[in-house]
Design a protein around this motif. Sequence first.
Motif, PDB file in Angstrom:
ATOM      1  N   LEU A  26       0.826  -1.207   0.000  1.00 31.97           N
ATOM      2  CA  LEU A  26       0.000   0.000   0.000  1.00 31.97           C
ATOM      3  C   LEU A  26       0.864   1.261   0.000  1.00 31.97           C
ATOM      4  CD1 LEU A  26      -2.891  -0.972   2.418  1.00 31.97           C
ATOM      5  CD2 LEU A  26      -3.009  -0.612  -0.042  1.00 31.97           C
ATOM      6  N   GLY A  27       1.950   1.248   0.760  1.00 33.76           N
ATOM      7  CA  GLY A  27       2.859   2.394   0.766  1.00 33.76           C
ATOM      8  C   GLY A  27       3.480   2.620  -0.600  1.00 33.76           C
ATOM      9  N   LEU A  28       3.864   1.544  -1.267  1.00 28.99           N
ATOM     10  CA  LEU A  28       4.416   1.652  -2.615  1.00 28.99           C
ATOM     11  C   LEU A  28       3.379   2.191  -3.590  1.00 28.99           C
ATOM     12  CD1 LEU A  28       6.750   1.114  -4.600  1.00 28.99           C
ATOM     13  CD2 LEU A  28       5.791  -1.174  -4.896  1.00 28.99           C
ATOM     14  N   ALA A  29       2.146   1.718  -3.454  1.00 27.14           N
ATOM     15  CA  ALA A  29       1.083   2.193  -4.347  1.00 27.14           C
ATOM     16  C   ALA A  29       0.847   3.693  -4.178  1.00 27.14           C
ATOM     17  CB  ALA A  29      -0.199   1.413  -4.089  1.00 27.14           C
ATOM     18  N   VAL A  30       0.836   4.148  -2.937  1.00 31.88           N
ATOM     19  CA  VAL A  30       0.636   5.579  -2.684  1.00 31.88           C
ATOM     20  C   VAL A  30       1.817   6.377  -3.229  1.00 31.88           C
ATOM     21  CG1 VAL A  30       0.526   7.327  -0.860  1.00 31.88           C
ATOM     22  CG2 VAL A  30      -0.906   5.292  -0.740  1.00 31.88           C
ATOM     23  N   PHE A  31       3.028   5.881  -3.006  1.00 31.05           N
ATOM     24  CA  PHE A  31       4.211   6.577  -3.526  1.00 31.05           C
ATOM     25  C   PHE A  31       4.143   6.683  -5.047  1.00 31.05           C
ATOM     26  CE2 PHE A  31       8.419   6.343  -5.459  1.00 31.05           C
ATOM     27  CZ  PHE A  31       8.965   7.529  -4.983  1.00 31.05           C
ATOM     28  N   LEU A  32       3.852   5.575  -5.712  1.00 30.70           N
ATOM     29  CA  LEU A  32       3.794   5.588  -7.178  1.00 30.70           C
ATOM     30  C   LEU A  32       2.668   6.481  -7.690  1.00 30.70           C
ATOM     31  CD1 LEU A  32       4.514   1.849  -8.016  1.00 30.70           C
ATOM     32  CD2 LEU A  32       6.049   3.811  -8.251  1.00 30.70           C
ATOM     33  N   LEU A  33       1.550   6.478  -6.999  1.00 31.51           N
ATOM     34  CA  LEU A  33       0.428   7.322  -7.402  1.00 31.51           C
ATOM     35  C   LEU A  33       0.789   8.798  -7.313  1.00 31.51           C
ATOM     36  CD1 LEU A  33      -2.623   7.206  -8.191  1.00 31.51           C
ATOM     37  CD2 LEU A  33      -3.081   7.580  -5.768  1.00 31.51           C
ATOM     38  N   LEU A  34       1.500   9.167  -6.255  1.00 30.35           N
ATOM     39  CA  LEU A  34       1.874  10.576  -6.083  1.00 30.35           C
ATOM     40  C   LEU A  34       3.113  10.965  -6.892  1.00 30.35           C
ATOM     41  CD1 LEU A  34       1.259  11.026  -2.259  1.00 30.35           C
ATOM     42  CD2 LEU A  34      -0.189  11.774  -4.147  1.00 30.35           C
ATOM     43  N   ALA A  35       3.987  10.010  -7.169  1.00 27.96           N
ATOM     44  CA  ALA A  35       5.224  10.326  -7.883  1.00 27.96           C
ATOM     45  C   ALA A  35       5.068  10.232  -9.398  1.00 27.96           C
ATOM     46  CB  ALA A  35       6.341   9.389  -7.430  1.00 27.96           C
ATOM     47  N   ALA A  36       4.029   9.590  -9.876  1.00 28.80           N
ATOM     48  CA  ALA A  36       3.851   9.410 -11.321  1.00 28.80           C
ATOM     49  C   ALA A  36       3.756  10.721 -12.094  1.00 28.80           C
ATOM     50  CB  ALA A  36       2.632   8.535 -11.592  1.00 28.80           C
ATOM     51  N   PRO A  37       3.091  11.751 -11.582  1.00 27.28           N
ATOM     52  CA  PRO A  37       3.023  12.996 -12.350  1.00 27.28           C
ATOM     53  C   PRO A  37       4.383  13.644 -12.619  1.00 27.28           C
ATOM     54  CG  PRO A  37       1.345  12.997 -10.648  1.00 27.28           C
ATOM     55  CD  PRO A  37       2.213  11.799 -10.410  1.00 27.28           C
ATOM     56  N   VAL A  38       5.379  13.320 -11.818  1.00 25.40           N
ATOM     57  CA  VAL A  38       6.721  13.881 -12.029  1.00 25.40           C
ATOM     58  C   VAL A  38       7.284  13.409 -13.364  1.00 25.40           C
ATOM     59  CG1 VAL A  38       9.082  13.919 -11.115  1.00 25.40           C
ATOM     60  CG2 VAL A  38       7.142  14.116  -9.567  1.00 25.40           C
ATOM     61  N   LEU A  39       6.912  12.205 -13.790  1.00 20.91           N
ATOM     62  CA  LEU A  39       7.399  11.693 -15.068  1.00 20.91           C
ATOM     63  C   LEU A  39       6.770  12.404 -16.257  1.00 20.91           C
ATOM     64  CD1 LEU A  39       7.256   7.886 -14.245  1.00 20.91           C
ATOM     65  CD2 LEU A  39       9.281   9.346 -14.306  1.00 20.91           C
ATOM     66  N   VAL A  40       5.588  12.973 -16.069  1.00 22.02           N
ATOM     67  CA  VAL A  40       4.854  13.587 -17.168  1.00 22.02           C
ATOM     68  C   VAL A  40       5.035  15.103 -17.204  1.00 22.02           C
ATOM     69  CG1 VAL A  40       2.569  13.861 -18.201  1.00 22.02           C
ATOM     70  CG2 VAL A  40       3.171  11.719 -17.051  1.00 22.02           C
ATOM     71  N   TRP A  41       4.888  15.736 -16.053  1.00 21.89           N
ATOM     72  CA  TRP A  41       4.960  17.198 -15.984  1.00 21.89           C
ATOM     73  C   TRP A  41       6.149  17.624 -15.134  1.00 21.89           C
ATOM     74  CZ3 TRP A  41       0.026  15.029 -14.525  1.00 21.89           C
ATOM     75  CH2 TRP A  41      -0.902  15.046 -15.561  1.00 21.89           C
ATOM     76  N   PRO A  42       6.735  18.748 -15.457  1.00 24.54           N
ATOM     77  CA  PRO A  42       7.821  19.247 -14.595  1.00 24.54           C
ATOM     78  C   PRO A  42       7.249  19.718 -13.260  1.00 24.54           C
ATOM     79  CG  PRO A  42       7.349  20.798 -16.363  1.00 24.54           C
ATOM     80  CD  PRO A  42       6.506  19.594 -16.615  1.00 24.54           C
ATOM     81  N   MET A  43       7.767  19.166 -12.191  1.00 24.97           N
ATOM     82  CA  MET A  43       7.302  19.509 -10.848  1.00 24.97           C
ATOM     83  C   MET A  43       8.513  19.754  -9.964  1.00 24.97           C
ATOM     84  SD  MET A  43       4.198  16.929 -10.175  1.00 24.97           S
ATOM     85  CE  MET A  43       2.619  17.696 -10.261  1.00 24.97           C
ATOM     86  N   PRO A  44       8.310  20.471  -8.860  1.00 21.86           N
ATOM     87  CA  PRO A  44       9.424  20.718  -7.944  1.00 21.86           C
ATOM     88  C   PRO A  44       9.950  19.412  -7.340  1.00 21.86           C
ATOM     89  CG  PRO A  44       7.500  22.055  -7.372  1.00 21.86           C
ATOM     90  CD  PRO A  44       7.090  21.135  -8.460  1.00 21.86           C
ATOM     91  N   ALA A  45      11.195  19.445  -6.917  1.00 18.78           N
ATOM     92  CA  ALA A  45      11.847  18.241  -6.388  1.00 18.78           C
ATOM     93  C   ALA A  45      11.208  17.761  -5.091  1.00 18.78           C
ATOM     94  CB  ALA A  45      13.329  18.506  -6.174  1.00 18.78           C
ATOM     95  N   PHE A  46      10.628  18.663  -4.337  1.00 17.10           N
ATOM     96  CA  PHE A  46      10.043  18.236  -3.067  1.00 17.10           C
ATOM     97  C   PHE A  46       8.821  17.339  -3.256  1.00 17.10           C
ATOM     98  CE2 PHE A  46       7.440  21.981  -3.866  1.00 17.10           C
ATOM     99  CZ  PHE A  46       6.185  21.572  -3.450  1.00 17.10           C
ATOM    100  N   TRP A  47       8.301  17.273  -4.470  1.00 14.60           N
ATOM    101  CA  TRP A  47       7.143  16.425  -4.734  1.00 14.60           C
ATOM    102  C   TRP A  47       7.478  14.954  -4.471  1.00 14.60           C
ATOM    103  CZ3 TRP A  47       2.310  17.968  -5.286  1.00 14.60           C
ATOM    104  CH2 TRP A  47       1.372  17.041  -5.708  1.00 14.60           C
ATOM    105  N   LEU A  48       8.664  14.521  -4.881  1.00 17.95           N
ATOM    106  CA  LEU A  48       9.078  13.141  -4.618  1.00 17.95           C
ATOM    107  C   LEU A  48       9.283  12.896  -3.128  1.00 17.95           C
ATOM    108  CD1 LEU A  48      11.548  12.393  -7.544  1.00 17.95           C
ATOM    109  CD2 LEU A  48       9.238  11.530  -7.223  1.00 17.95           C
ATOM    110  N   THR A  49       9.800  13.906  -2.441  1.00 14.85           N
ATOM    111  CA  THR A  49       9.969  13.779  -0.993  1.00 14.85           C
ATOM    112  C   THR A  49       8.616  13.639  -0.315  1.00 14.85           C
ATOM    113  OG1 THR A  49      11.963  15.123  -1.113  1.00 14.85           O
ATOM    114  CG2 THR A  49      10.955  14.865   1.052  1.00 14.85           C
ATOM    115  N   ALA A  50       7.665  14.447  -0.730  1.00 18.38           N
ATOM    116  CA  ALA A  50       6.315  14.365  -0.166  1.00 18.38           C
ATOM    117  C   ALA A  50       5.679  13.011  -0.473  1.00 18.38           C
ATOM    118  CB  ALA A  50       5.455  15.493  -0.716  1.00 18.38           C
ATOM    119  N   ALA A  51       5.907  12.492  -1.669  1.00 19.50           N
ATOM    120  CA  ALA A  51       5.380  11.172  -2.029  1.00 19.50           C
ATOM    121  C   ALA A  51       6.003  10.089  -1.151  1.00 19.50           C
ATOM    122  CB  ALA A  51       5.642  10.877  -3.500  1.00 19.50           C
ATOM    123  N   GLY A  52       7.280  10.212  -0.868  1.00 25.26           N
ATOM    124  CA  GLY A  52       7.950   9.249   0.014  1.00 25.26           C
ATOM    125  C   GLY A  52       7.417   9.293   1.428  1.00 25.26           C
TER     126      GLY A  52
END
Length: 69
Positions: A26-52
């Motif tokens: 479940l943690g991996l699913a939430v991380f991937l769900l929140l981190a996936a937009p980074v691959l498509v749109w340019p987003m700030p680096a803290f987005w991956l930290t927040a997803a983690g």
Amino acid sequence: MATRTPAERDAVTVETGYACVTGALLGLAVFLLLAAPVLVWPMPAFWLTAAGWAGGAVFCARVVRVLRR
């Protein structure tokens, strides 16, 4: 203090493993769900930290919820 039977010890081991595995999934699913937009749109680096952090929080919540039952 009562001693536990081998069956009771095995049940605790299985429940702990179940809690950790489902929490990790479940943690991996939430991380991937929140981190996936980074691959498509340019987003700030803290987005991956927040997803983690969100994935870790879901993992902890799941483990606590399963083990408290």
